[in-house]
Write an enzyme that holds these catalytic residues in place. Sequence first.
Site, mmCIF file in Angstrom:
data_model
loop_
_atom_site.group_PDB
_atom_site.id
_atom_site.type_symbol
_atom_site.label_atom_id
_atom_site.label_comp_id
_atom_site.label_asym_id
_atom_site.label_seq_id
_atom_site.Cartn_x
_atom_site.Cartn_y
_atom_site.Cartn_z
ATOM 1 N N LYS A 52 0.831 -1.206 0.000
ATOM 2 C CA LYS A 52 0.000 0.000 0.000
ATOM 3 C C LYS A 52 0.864 1.254 0.000
ATOM 4 O O LYS A 52 0.544 2.235 -0.693
ATOM 5 C CB LYS A 52 -0.942 -0.021 1.207
ATOM 6 C CG LYS A 52 -2.003 -1.113 1.120
ATOM 7 C CD LYS A 52 -2.708 -1.373 2.437
ATOM 8 C CE LYS A 52 -3.678 -2.525 2.315
ATOM 9 N NZ LYS A 52 -4.287 -2.936 3.604
ATOM 10 N N GLN A 96 -4.175 -1.573 9.790
ATOM 11 C CA GLN A 96 -4.091 -2.909 9.212
ATOM 12 C C GLN A 96 -4.602 -3.945 10.210
ATOM 13 O O GLN A 96 -4.143 -4.016 11.351
ATOM 14 C CB GLN A 96 -2.640 -3.228 8.822
ATOM 15 C CG GLN A 96 -2.457 -4.573 8.155
ATOM 16 C CD GLN A 96 -3.136 -4.648 6.806
ATOM 17 O OE1 GLN A 96 -3.034 -3.728 5.995
ATOM 18 N NE2 GLN A 96 -3.821 -5.739 6.552
ATOM 19 N N ASP A 119 -11.197 3.063 4.694
ATOM 20 C CA ASP A 119 -11.667 1.674 4.609
ATOM 21 C C ASP A 119 -13.188 1.604 4.564
ATOM 22 O O ASP A 119 -13.766 0.631 4.089
ATOM 23 C CB ASP A 119 -11.166 0.866 5.810
ATOM 24 C CG ASP A 119 -9.928 0.043 5.495
ATOM 25 O OD1 ASP A 119 -9.715 -0.270 4.308
ATOM 26 O OD2 ASP A 119 -9.188 -0.300 6.432
#
Length: 297
Positions: A52, A96, A119
Amino acid sequence: MTDVIDGNAVAADVRAGLEASIDALADAGVTPGLATVLMSDDPASETYVSMKQRDCEEVGIDGVHVEVAPDAPAEDLYDAIDDLNADPAIHGVLVQMPVPDHVDTRRVLRSVDPAKDVDGFHPENVGRLVAGHARFKPCTPHGVQKLLESVDVDPEGKDVVIVGRSNIVGKPLANLLIQKGAGGNATVTVCHSRTTDLAAKTREADVVVAAVGVPELIDGSMLKDGAVVIDVGVNRVDADTERGYELVGDVEFESAREVASAITPVPGGVGPMTRAMLLYNTVKAASEQEGVPVDLP
């Protein structure tokens, strides 16, 4: 001839489509900022975060990485999130998962500023999605929509079966596909571990999305001729390879491709799209927070 959907190519198109938006932000003196937060020593999580961050660098997003020791108090993680929420240079915050057992996952999701929750998992953003006016579409479900679009599959009027009811994929994808508007208007059935006669459900579907985390659960005998198959699963299974394992999806690829009109491979299907849509959400977040309108692809 079955169309094997190249997720890497579609993701590259999404990233290329973001260039004009990133340039428009740059003209206004804004560089989108994405912070990744890792509280784990799991090699897979470390790899995901590294990928990422690399993606950010390639498209011109300012990537910031924060690590919290896995055995540190949970408050250290919450404090790190608070600092990022308060940093005006950071437009998106991604923690994460998974986090260690002593950390309350629900509190982590609630701790991220909803405006920076790229997210799309904060309860406020989940509610906005269900209500039909999402701030951010969760990355993997949005990526699935883009993959369907790439092969000219309009969900409108289609029967879609989603196998898996997770908060990350199954539930939000069902909500996206049933909503009025482009990329929606489908009739959606969500199946799961308690579904009776799964094959009877999947054989009726125009589109099957497998997101249950069971290696090769669905094979060609469970599909309608000409169905479109999107395989979200990524499962590590023992194999006689140099690494001692291989990655397979929730769909048995070879038998399914004999029946399907289009299918995603594993790897190289949905995975690249999840990362591409994270960049998309970060650019959108920067645009909204800075008051700089951009045209997103």
